[in-house]
Design a protein around this motif. Sequence first.
Motif, PDB file in Angstrom:
ATOM      1  N   SER A   1      -5.432   0.250   5.427  1.00 56.19           N
ATOM      2  CA  SER A   1      -5.763   1.662   5.241  1.00 56.19           C
ATOM      3  C   SER A   1      -6.812   2.150   6.232  1.00 56.19           C
TER       4      SER A   1
ATOM      5  N   GLY B   1      -8.301   4.469  -2.935  1.00 54.82           N
ATOM      6  CA  GLY B   1      -9.263   5.067  -2.022  1.00 54.82           C
ATOM      7  C   GLY B   1      -8.626   6.251  -1.326  1.00 54.82           C
TER       8      GLY B   1
ATOM      9  N   THR C   1       0.837  -1.189   0.000  1.00 50.53           N
ATOM     10  CA  THR C   1       0.000   0.000   0.000  1.00 50.53           C
ATOM     11  C   THR C   1       0.873   1.240   0.000  1.00 50.53           C
TER      12      THR C   1
ATOM     13  N   THR D   1     -17.225  -0.768  -5.673  1.00 55.23           N
ATOM     14  CA  THR D   1     -15.888  -0.675  -6.264  1.00 55.23           C
ATOM     15  C   THR D   1     -15.933  -0.502  -7.778  1.00 55.23           C
TER      16      THR D   1
ATOM     17  N   TYR E   1      -7.198  -2.922   1.891  1.00 53.28           N
ATOM     18  CA  TYR E   1      -7.705  -1.576   2.151  1.00 53.28           C
ATOM     19  C   TYR E   1      -8.444  -1.534   3.494  1.00 53.28           C
TER      20      TYR E   1
ATOM     21  N   PRO F   1     -13.467   2.018  -1.731  1.00 48.82           N
ATOM     22  CA  PRO F   1     -12.367   1.829  -2.671  1.00 48.82           C
ATOM     23  C   PRO F   1     -12.887   1.650  -4.088  1.00 48.82           C
TER      24      PRO F   1
ATOM     25  N   LEU G   1      -6.171  -0.756  -6.959  1.00 51.33           N
ATOM     26  CA  LEU G   1      -7.341  -0.298  -6.213  1.00 51.33           C
ATOM     27  C   LEU G   1      -6.961   0.982  -5.495  1.00 51.33           C
TER      28      LEU G   1
END
Length: 472
Positions: free
Chosen positions: A335, A82, A48, A312, A331, A141, A80
């Motif tokens: 995240s 976000g 990430t 998504t 995520y 996301p 991906l």
Amino acid sequence: MRGYLASPIGVTCAAVIALPLTLPEATAAARPAASAPSATTPSPAGSTQSLPLAALGGDRALGSTAEQGLPRRDVRHFSLVGVVWDDPDTELHGSVQVRTRAAATGTWSDWQDLQTHNADHAADPDTAERTSGRVRGATAPLWVGESDGVEVRVRAEPRQTRTGTPAAAAALPTGLRLELVDPGRADDPETPPSTQTDAQPAAADDPRTDTAALNPEATTLNPDTIAASTPNSDLAPLGAAEIPELDKAQTEQELLTLRGTELTEEQRVKPYIGPRPRIVTRRGWGADESLREKNFLYTKYVKAAFVHHTATGNNYTCAQVPSLIRGIYRYHVTSMGWRDVGYNFLVDKCGNIYEGRAGGVARPVMGAHTLGFNHDSTGIAVVGSYDSKKPSESAVRAVAQLTAWKLGLFGGNPNGKTYLRSGGGNLYGKGKNVRLNVISGHRDGFATECPGGKLYGKLGSARSEAARYQGR
């Protein structure tokens, strides 16, 4: 709309967490900002990139509160994206848009919206997770496919005075960061061949990777994989990539084995349960078990199923879904600070069913999907966005098959009603005993657009079909 009060436009439906413990050190280590990375190939294990947003526009003092973002830049590969911020109780009133550059072609996409209003994406009130200080506010996301360039802009929505004239824009949440998730590559084969497809599926939507050939006994299993597989050991060998389907007679016999002492006399005589569907396990979609919280959390029953969409986007092929789920998982944990992926199950548009949160597909695993109603329920997310797009017949059928089996394990009637006690939310106060459909949409328990109007409109069909699978 049916089944919920006036909901704020744009509220979406990523999962809602319940009772996480301490996050793994690997998760915490992923939080610092990445410094202008150069474009490289993806990490096999996944990664990430967390990039702080900065003020945009000429007036930087104004921009820091009303408009933030990042100009076009090269980044390491990701699939991906976000945006997160510091306080999970703060809502982002405005828009978040991203443009991404495809790694294969170098082509930039148009601006794409991320769904921003997610007051339902938080731990249940008064839980240990809620006071941990680790959970962040976040957009849903968005799956963009393998990319190596990004541009983002976040704009606060204009406010108006009482006379209707424009006023200064609302301030954006503090600590805005762009999260770019590389889901990595699974060591094991991914999705088994789809047994359910639409009548005329696109060629790219028919996954062909064969996990049936995987021999767990010939493959080294690490302790984390063994721990995640053990709760499913009554259904499949340790480390199996899928739990195979059973016919109705076999499923009824399995029910007596799994829950014989807990069944009522009526259930023993006439076990209303649908045939067990084929389920891709966490190992089948390549979960990195070192990311999640190690312990499992259970409730006593599964009295209801809440249907969601992942929000998504629909720009995916079914062969990409294992990667997409790994992205959502990373995520949610890395995240957003959750203990595991929030949903108990995920379903793709080809009708493939995937194990979500760890703890055993036949067990009452405490999910993180419906704020206030995570207890005694299961959460099923259909992969995609269904506000304006109809879900495939295969996806709706898979929801019916899954709920017929899962609810049947606990005596649930898909066409019936049940009572759940609210843990608190924007529709029902804490402690209120709420009568809900046994198969409900997310919006039935929380004021949200989830699971999208088009999918919500199919829940009646899913209920009827699930009851038929149960033999009712």
